[in-house]
Design a protein around this motif. Structure first.
Motif, mmCIF file in Angstrom:
data_model
loop_
_atom_site.group_PDB
_atom_site.id
_atom_site.type_symbol
_atom_site.label_atom_id
_atom_site.label_comp_id
_atom_site.label_asym_id
_atom_site.label_seq_id
_atom_site.Cartn_x
_atom_site.Cartn_y
_atom_site.Cartn_z
ATOM 1 N N TYR A 6 86.473 56.887 16.083
ATOM 2 C CA TYR A 6 85.803 55.872 15.273
ATOM 3 C C TYR A 6 85.534 54.608 16.100
ATOM 4 O O TYR A 6 84.525 53.920 15.872
ATOM 5 C CB TYR A 6 86.618 55.541 14.010
ATOM 6 C CG TYR A 6 88.015 55.044 14.250
ATOM 7 C CD1 TYR A 6 88.291 53.686 14.391
ATOM 8 C CD2 TYR A 6 89.094 55.928 14.304
ATOM 9 C CE1 TYR A 6 89.572 53.222 14.600
ATOM 10 C CE2 TYR A 6 90.386 55.476 14.509
ATOM 11 C CZ TYR A 6 90.617 54.123 14.662
ATOM 12 O OH TYR A 6 91.907 53.664 14.858
ATOM 13 N N GLN A 7 86.405 54.318 17.064
ATOM 14 C CA GLN A 7 86.142 53.189 17.953
ATOM 15 C C GLN A 7 84.954 53.488 18.865
ATOM 16 O O GLN A 7 84.116 52.614 19.117
ATOM 17 C CB GLN A 7 87.380 52.884 18.793
ATOM 18 C CG GLN A 7 88.568 52.376 17.994
ATOM 19 C CD GLN A 7 89.838 52.338 18.832
ATOM 20 O OE1 GLN A 7 90.175 53.312 19.513
ATOM 21 N NE2 GLN A 7 90.533 51.213 18.807
ATOM 22 N N ARG A 8 84.885 54.725 19.333
ATOM 23 C CA ARG A 8 83.775 55.110 20.204
ATOM 24 C C ARG A 8 82.448 55.040 19.457
ATOM 25 O O ARG A 8 81.407 54.710 20.043
ATOM 26 C CB ARG A 8 84.003 56.521 20.767
ATOM 27 C CG ARG A 8 85.135 56.601 21.770
ATOM 28 C CD ARG A 8 85.030 57.848 22.630
ATOM 29 N NE ARG A 8 85.137 59.076 21.855
ATOM 30 C CZ ARG A 8 86.278 59.712 21.622
ATOM 31 N NH1 ARG A 8 87.426 59.229 22.083
ATOM 32 N NH2 ARG A 8 86.294 60.830 20.932
ATOM 33 N N LEU A 26 75.823 43.732 14.008
ATOM 34 C CA LEU A 26 76.647 44.799 13.464
ATOM 35 C C LEU A 26 77.881 44.207 12.789
ATOM 36 O O LEU A 26 78.328 43.110 13.145
ATOM 37 C CB LEU A 26 77.077 45.758 14.580
ATOM 38 C CG LEU A 26 75.953 46.307 15.460
ATOM 39 C CD1 LEU A 26 76.526 47.124 16.608
ATOM 40 C CD2 LEU A 26 74.980 47.135 14.645
ATOM 41 N N SER A 27 78.422 44.924 11.822
ATOM 42 C CA SER A 27 79.658 44.504 11.161
ATOM 43 C C SER A 27 80.654 45.654 11.182
ATOM 44 O O SER A 27 80.273 46.813 10.997
ATOM 45 C CB SER A 27 79.382 44.050 9.719
ATOM 46 O OG SER A 27 78.578 44.995 9.025
ATOM 47 N N VAL A 28 81.915 45.315 11.438
ATOM 48 C CA VAL A 28 82.952 46.331 11.633
ATOM 49 C C VAL A 28 84.188 45.987 10.823
ATOM 50 O O VAL A 28 84.768 44.907 10.984
ATOM 51 C CB VAL A 28 83.348 46.444 13.125
ATOM 52 C CG1 VAL A 28 84.415 47.515 13.321
ATOM 53 C CG2 VAL A 28 82.121 46.733 13.988
ATOM 54 N N GLU A 29 84.593 46.908 9.958
ATOM 55 C CA GLU A 29 85.850 46.796 9.218
ATOM 56 C C GLU A 29 86.742 47.975 9.603
ATOM 57 O O GLU A 29 86.352 49.127 9.406
ATOM 58 C CB GLU A 29 85.598 46.823 7.710
ATOM 59 C CG GLU A 29 84.830 45.637 7.167
ATOM 60 C CD GLU A 29 84.661 45.752 5.663
ATOM 61 O OE1 GLU A 29 85.397 45.075 4.930
ATOM 62 O OE2 GLU A 29 83.808 46.544 5.218
ATOM 63 N N GLN A 33 95.739 46.994 11.911
ATOM 64 C CA GLN A 33 96.400 47.651 13.039
ATOM 65 C C GLN A 33 95.725 48.971 13.417
ATOM 66 O O GLN A 33 96.347 49.851 14.005
ATOM 67 C CB GLN A 33 97.886 47.875 12.754
ATOM 68 C CG GLN A 33 98.689 46.600 12.590
ATOM 69 C CD GLN A 33 98.657 45.720 13.838
ATOM 70 O OE1 GLN A 33 98.851 46.203 14.938
ATOM 71 N NE2 GLN A 33 98.384 44.433 13.652
ATOM 72 N N GLY A 34 94.440 49.080 13.090
ATOM 73 C CA GLY A 34 93.715 50.303 13.411
ATOM 74 C C GLY A 34 92.997 50.280 14.748
ATOM 75 O O GLY A 34 92.325 51.244 15.096
ATOM 76 N N GLY A 35 93.112 49.174 15.490
ATOM 77 C CA GLY A 35 92.537 49.143 16.822
ATOM 78 C C GLY A 35 91.289 48.304 16.973
ATOM 79 O O GLY A 35 90.552 48.460 17.944
ATOM 80 N N LYS A 36 91.053 47.384 16.053
ATOM 81 C CA LYS A 36 89.878 46.507 16.150
ATOM 82 C C LYS A 36 89.918 45.675 17.428
ATOM 83 O O LYS A 36 88.917 45.557 18.151
ATOM 84 C CB LYS A 36 89.813 45.588 14.929
ATOM 85 C CG LYS A 36 88.836 44.433 15.056
ATOM 86 C CD LYS A 36 88.859 43.553 13.825
ATOM 87 C CE LYS A 36 90.154 42.796 13.644
ATOM 88 N NZ LYS A 36 90.369 41.744 14.679
ATOM 89 N N ASN A 37 91.065 45.083 17.710
ATOM 90 C CA ASN A 37 91.177 44.213 18.877
ATOM 91 C C ASN A 37 91.099 44.990 20.186
ATOM 92 O O ASN A 37 90.561 44.491 21.181
ATOM 93 C CB ASN A 37 92.480 43.417 18.811
ATOM 94 C CG ASN A 37 92.485 42.428 17.659
ATOM 95 O OD1 ASN A 37 91.478 41.795 17.352
ATOM 96 N ND2 ASN A 37 93.613 42.298 16.983
ATOM 97 N N GLU A 38 91.632 46.209 20.185
ATOM 98 C CA GLU A 38 91.529 47.040 21.382
ATOM 99 C C GLU A 38 90.075 47.448 21.623
ATOM 100 O O GLU A 38 89.607 47.478 22.757
ATOM 101 C CB GLU A 38 92.412 48.278 21.254
ATOM 102 C CG GLU A 38 93.863 48.035 21.588
ATOM 103 C CD GLU A 38 94.057 47.511 23.008
ATOM 104 O OE1 GLU A 38 93.484 48.102 23.953
ATOM 105 O OE2 GLU A 38 94.760 46.510 23.176
#
Length: 225
Positions: A6-8, A26-29, A33-38
């Motif tokens: 999902y990050q890819r 773009l908008s991202v939710e 702790q699902g890896g947004k910052n990574e």
């Protein structure tokens, strides 16, 4: 790079917009702790690498300089070190990370911050967009990418329908209906849990403790308001 599927998906959309100069917003939710910052740090690492010879600026703004902006800078430095750039990149003026001719500029979106004069030609990131003033974004941050038609990514949680992120999200969903280009990305805890068993166990415990209808559980993990 070690990104989950999902990050890819988000990363590919961002890179496509940059490479083809689409200038998408773009908008991202992603669930807590699902890896947004990574995802953000890996995008910054990749873009600095791609543009280190050509040059350019990417800008990331956060609701506060301390601790949010500082944490973002530290995370990018860690990723740069991991990928062998230790000793090659450097920091300028306390808020820029420079790799070759490319810069990552980290700014505060606090009402009192002075940010006018900065320009972005690679990517603009708005972290925790729901906590950024709509007026501050529209008047001071949005114009930074006008000369280059820069791509923008808003990350965060739509706490209610009055936030900047919710406004961007609704606009994106309407545009998707018109042209079929995906602009809003939403991943709840179940999507994250598919790729992380420890996370799955933790969130299931929170669901039992709080209940699935609890506002905290819904906003932090289901991404529903």
């Amino acid at each position: 790079m070690k990104l989950r599927p999902y990050q890819r998906e988000v990363a590919r959309a961002v890179l496509d917009s940059i490479q083809h100069r689409r200038g998408l917003t773009l908008s991202v939710e992603i669930a807590r702790q699902g890896g947004k910052n990574e995802l953000s740090a890996h995008l910054e690492l990749l873009l600095l690498t791609l543009f280190m010879a050509q040059g350019g600026n990417l800008i990331k703004c956060s609701p506060t300089f301390k601790p949010q902006t500082i944490i973002s800078m530290q995370r990018l430095k860690e990723r740069l070190d991991e990928f062998g750039f230790n000793g090659i990149y450097h920091t300028e003026m306390g808020y820029m990370i420079v790799l070759g001719n490319a810069r990552a500029v980290f700014l505060s979106a606090e009402e009192s911050s002075s940010v006018v004069g900065h320009t972005v030609d690679i990517l603009m990131e708005i972290d925790e967009s729901q906590d950024v003033s709509k007026e501050k974004y529209t008047k001071e941050f949005r114009p930074m990418g006008s000369a280059s038609n820069a791509t923008t990514v808003h990350y965060g949680t739509t706490w209610d329908d009055s936030t900047l992120l919710e406004q961007i999200k609704l606009t994106n969903l309407e545009l998707e209906k018109k042209d079929g280009t995906k602009r809003h990305f939403r991943f709840d805890w179940q999507e994250v849990a598919r790729h992380n068993e420890d996370y799955k166990r933790f969130v299931e415990g929170e669901r039992q403790r709080l209940g699935e209808d609890h506002p905290l559980f819904r906003t932090q993990y289901l991404r529903l308001f």
